[in-house]
Scaffold this motif. Structure first.
Motif, PDB file in Angstrom:
ATOM      1  N   VAL A  22       0.834  -1.203   0.000  1.00 25.19           N
ATOM      2  CA  VAL A  22       0.000   0.000   0.000  1.00 25.19           C
ATOM      3  C   VAL A  22       0.872   1.258   0.000  1.00 25.19           C
ATOM      4  O   VAL A  22       0.580   2.238  -0.703  1.00 25.19           O
ATOM      5  N   LEU A  23       1.948   1.228   0.769  1.00 23.01           N
ATOM      6  CA  LEU A  23       2.852   2.370   0.845  1.00 23.01           C
ATOM      7  C   LEU A  23       3.420   2.716  -0.529  1.00 23.01           C
ATOM      8  O   LEU A  23       3.361   3.871  -0.976  1.00 23.01           O
ATOM      9  N   LEU A  24       3.983   1.718  -1.208  1.00 24.75           N
ATOM     10  CA  LEU A  24       4.591   1.987  -2.509  1.00 24.75           C
ATOM     11  C   LEU A  24       3.548   2.256  -3.580  1.00 24.75           C
ATOM     12  O   LEU A  24       3.763   3.098  -4.467  1.00 24.75           O
ATOM     13  N   ASP A  25       2.427   1.562  -3.519  1.00 22.39           N
ATOM     14  CA  ASP A  25       1.373   1.799  -4.501  1.00 22.39           C
ATOM     15  C   ASP A  25       0.864   3.235  -4.416  1.00 22.39           C
ATOM     16  O   ASP A  25       0.576   3.876  -5.427  1.00 22.39           O
ATOM     17  N   THR A  26       0.799   3.762  -3.188  1.00 17.46           N
ATOM     18  CA  THR A  26       0.322   5.125  -2.977  1.00 17.46           C
ATOM     19  C   THR A  26       1.362   6.159  -3.387  1.00 17.46           C
ATOM     20  O   THR A  26       1.015   7.207  -3.962  1.00 17.46           O
ATOM     21  N   LEU A  27       2.640   5.883  -3.122  1.00 15.88           N
ATOM     22  CA  LEU A  27       3.678   6.887  -3.319  1.00 15.88           C
ATOM     23  C   LEU A  27       4.394   6.796  -4.662  1.00 15.88           C
ATOM     24  O   LEU A  27       5.189   7.688  -4.991  1.00 15.88           O
ATOM     25  N   VAL A  28       4.159   5.741  -5.456  1.00 17.31           N
ATOM     26  CA  VAL A  28       4.972   5.539  -6.650  1.00 17.31           C
ATOM     27  C   VAL A  28       4.903   6.726  -7.605  1.00 17.31           C
ATOM     28  O   VAL A  28       5.900   7.077  -8.246  1.00 17.31           O
ATOM     29  N   GLY A  29       3.750   7.376  -7.687  1.00 20.81           N
ATOM     30  CA  GLY A  29       3.645   8.530  -8.566  1.00 20.81           C
ATOM     31  C   GLY A  29       4.374   9.749  -8.044  1.00 20.81           C
ATOM     32  O   GLY A  29       4.656  10.685  -8.809  1.00 20.81           O
ATOM     33  N   ARG A  30       4.696   9.756  -6.763  1.00 23.86           N
ATOM     34  CA  ARG A  30       5.418  10.871  -6.153  1.00 23.86           C
ATOM     35  C   ARG A  30       6.892  10.560  -5.933  1.00 23.86           C
ATOM     36  O   ARG A  30       7.650  11.403  -5.470  1.00 23.86           O
ATOM     37  N   LEU A  31       7.286   9.330  -6.255  1.00 18.36           N
ATOM     38  CA  LEU A  31       8.676   8.927  -6.109  1.00 18.36           C
ATOM     39  C   LEU A  31       9.469   9.470  -7.295  1.00 18.36           C
ATOM     40  O   LEU A  31       9.121   9.231  -8.460  1.00 18.36           O
ATOM     41  N   THR A  32      10.513  10.225  -7.021  1.00 20.72           N
ATOM     42  CA  THR A  32      11.268  10.883  -8.074  1.00 20.72           C
ATOM     43  C   THR A  32      12.002   9.857  -8.935  1.00 20.72           C
ATOM     44  O   THR A  32      12.409   8.791  -8.451  1.00 20.72           O
ATOM     45  N   ASP A  33      12.187  10.164 -10.208  1.00 21.64           N
ATOM     46  CA  ASP A  33      13.011   9.322 -11.064  1.00 21.64           C
ATOM     47  C   ASP A  33      14.421   9.270 -10.471  1.00 21.64           C
ATOM     48  O   ASP A  33      14.972  10.293 -10.048  1.00 21.64           O
ATOM     49  N   GLY A  34      15.001   8.071 -10.436  1.00 26.55           N
ATOM     50  CA  GLY A  34      16.284   7.883  -9.773  1.00 26.55           C
ATOM     51  C   GLY A  34      16.157   7.678  -8.282  1.00 26.55           C
ATOM     52  O   GLY A  34      17.171   7.666  -7.570  1.00 26.55           O
ATOM     53  N   GLY A  35      14.931   7.493  -7.789  1.00 20.38           N
ATOM     54  CA  GLY A  35      14.694   7.312  -6.362  1.00 20.38           C
ATOM     55  C   GLY A  35      15.112   5.932  -5.877  1.00 20.38           C
ATOM     56  O   GLY A  35      15.614   5.094  -6.633  1.00 20.38           O
ATOM     57  N   ARG A  36      14.898   5.703  -4.604  1.00 20.88           N
ATOM     58  CA  ARG A  36      15.357   4.470  -3.958  1.00 20.88           C
ATOM     59  C   ARG A  36      14.261   3.903  -3.051  1.00 20.88           C
ATOM     60  O   ARG A  36      13.543   4.655  -2.389  1.00 20.88           O
ATOM     61  N   VAL A  37      14.201   2.577  -3.010  1.00 25.00           N
ATOM     62  CA  VAL A  37      13.298   1.884  -2.091  1.00 25.00           C
ATOM     63  C   VAL A  37      14.090   0.782  -1.403  1.00 25.00           C
ATOM     64  O   VAL A  37      14.795   0.004  -2.067  1.00 25.00           O
ATOM     65  N   VAL A  38      14.000   0.716  -0.084  1.00 24.47           N
ATOM     66  CA  VAL A  38      14.618  -0.366   0.690  1.00 24.47           C
ATOM     67  C   VAL A  38      13.563  -0.960   1.614  1.00 24.47           C
ATOM     68  O   VAL A  38      12.907  -0.238   2.367  1.00 24.47           O
ATOM     69  N   LEU A  39      13.404  -2.261   1.546  1.00 23.38           N
ATOM     70  CA  LEU A  39      12.526  -3.003   2.447  1.00 23.38           C
ATOM     71  C   LEU A  39      13.405  -3.747   3.440  1.00 23.38           C
ATOM     72  O   LEU A  39      14.354  -4.434   3.036  1.00 23.38           O
ATOM     73  N   ILE A  40      13.116  -3.608   4.721  1.00 23.66           N
ATOM     74  CA  ILE A  40      13.908  -4.315   5.739  1.00 23.66           C
ATOM     75  C   ILE A  40      13.331  -5.707   5.931  1.00 23.66           C
ATOM     76  O   ILE A  40      12.214  -5.881   6.430  1.00 23.66           O
ATOM     77  N   GLY A  41      14.092  -6.691   5.496  1.00 26.90           N
ATOM     78  CA  GLY A  41      13.674  -8.078   5.597  1.00 26.90           C
ATOM     79  C   GLY A  41      14.314  -8.753   6.787  1.00 26.90           C
ATOM     80  O   GLY A  41      14.497  -8.156   7.849  1.00 26.90           O
ATOM     81  N   SER A  42      14.703 -10.006   6.610  1.00 29.67           N
ATOM     82  CA  SER A  42      15.322 -10.768   7.686  1.00 29.67           C
ATOM     83  C   SER A  42      16.024 -11.983   7.111  1.00 29.67           C
ATOM     84  O   SER A  42      15.525 -12.614   6.164  1.00 29.67           O
ATOM     85  N   ARG A  43      17.173 -12.327   7.689  1.00 34.39           N
ATOM     86  CA  ARG A  43      17.832 -13.569   7.298  1.00 34.39           C
ATOM     87  C   ARG A  43      16.926 -14.769   7.522  1.00 34.39           C
ATOM     88  O   ARG A  43      17.046 -15.808   6.852  1.00 34.39           O
ATOM     89  N   THR A  44      15.986 -14.635   8.430  1.00 30.01           N
ATOM     90  CA  THR A  44      15.046 -15.714   8.751  1.00 30.01           C
ATOM     91  C   THR A  44      14.193 -16.105   7.549  1.00 30.01           C
ATOM     92  O   THR A  44      13.557 -17.157   7.558  1.00 30.01           O
TER      93      THR A  44
END
Length: 227
Positions: free
Chosen positions: A105-127
């Motif tokens: 939902v976060l990315l779907d909502t913000l993708v149009g406002r995310l600048t070209d050349g932008g960055r996305v990081v999702l914090i996952g887990s080794r688990t």
């Protein structure tokens, strides 16, 4: 004078999210923090939007005032542990909502406002590769890698990178949460828990100019726990 880069960080009130927020502020970013409780005192302070990411229905409205965005870091998380035969559907749904649905939902909502050349990081887990007693948690974290690779391919024409940072046992309040008491943390081979500041450092690299060629990847930082 150019405007500071703008990052949206979830889970900024503690643990990895707070460390990422502090690191970005130190590097001159402007940060919008999405979390249930106010982030710890920082100078400068992030802009706080109170948000409970276990219920994503109101998230688009909360984000209406946000933008444009240069980076998104989804660090909100929790862990509920149980072995097969004692799994809780409610706990599974809670972790799915916070880890996966909130990211979508976060990315779907913000993708149009995310600048070209932008960055996305999702914090996952080794688990994410699977650990006894953590099947539901592992499944939700594994899903982040699939989201990242899919979004990385979709957003590559805009030079937007999407990656997962997957830490091992990290010294955060999550380790002391009674909900994960069934699976106490095990020190990794390097002898110490991962420091939230180290996770923030890797995240900051991916958000910076030298991280622009890394996309669709899962970077594991686990103190040797995956050896």
């Amino acid at each position: 004078m150019s405007e500071p880069r703008h990052a949206v960080v979830t889970g900024a009130s503690s643990g990895i999210g707070a460390a990422v927020t502090a690191r970005l502020l130190d590097e001159g970013w402007r940060v919008t923090a999405l979390c249930r409780t106010r982030p710890p005192a920082m100078d400068p302070a992030p802009y706080w939007i109170p948000a409970d990411l276990s219920d994503t229905s109101g998230l688009p409205a909360l984000l209406a005032e946000v933008g444009p965005v240069d980076a998104v870091v989804h660090a909100a998380g929790l862990q509920r542990s149980a072995r097969l035969g004692a799994l809780s559907a409610d706990d599974g749904a809670l972790m799915w909502n916070v880890h996966v649905q909130a990211a979508a939902v976060l990315l779907d909502t913000l993708v149009g406002r995310l600048t070209d050349g932008g960055r996305v990081v999702l914090i996952g887990s080794r688990t994410m590769t699977g650990v006894p007693g953590k099947s539901q948690y592992a499944a939700t974290k594994a899903a982040l890698a699939a989201l990242a690779r899919s979004w990385a391919a979709e957003l590559a024409p805009r030079r937007i990178t999407v990656n997962v940072v997957a830490p091992g046992p990290t010294d955060t309040p999550m380790l002391r949460d009674p909900g994960r008491a069934a699976t106490p943390p095990v020190p990794p081979p390097l002898g110490a828990l991962v420091a939230p500041s180290d996770v923030a450092g890797l995240t900051a690299f991916l958000l910076g100019g030298e991280g622009g060629s890394v996309t669709g990847q899962t970077l594991v930082m686990c103190g040797g726990a995956s050896l």
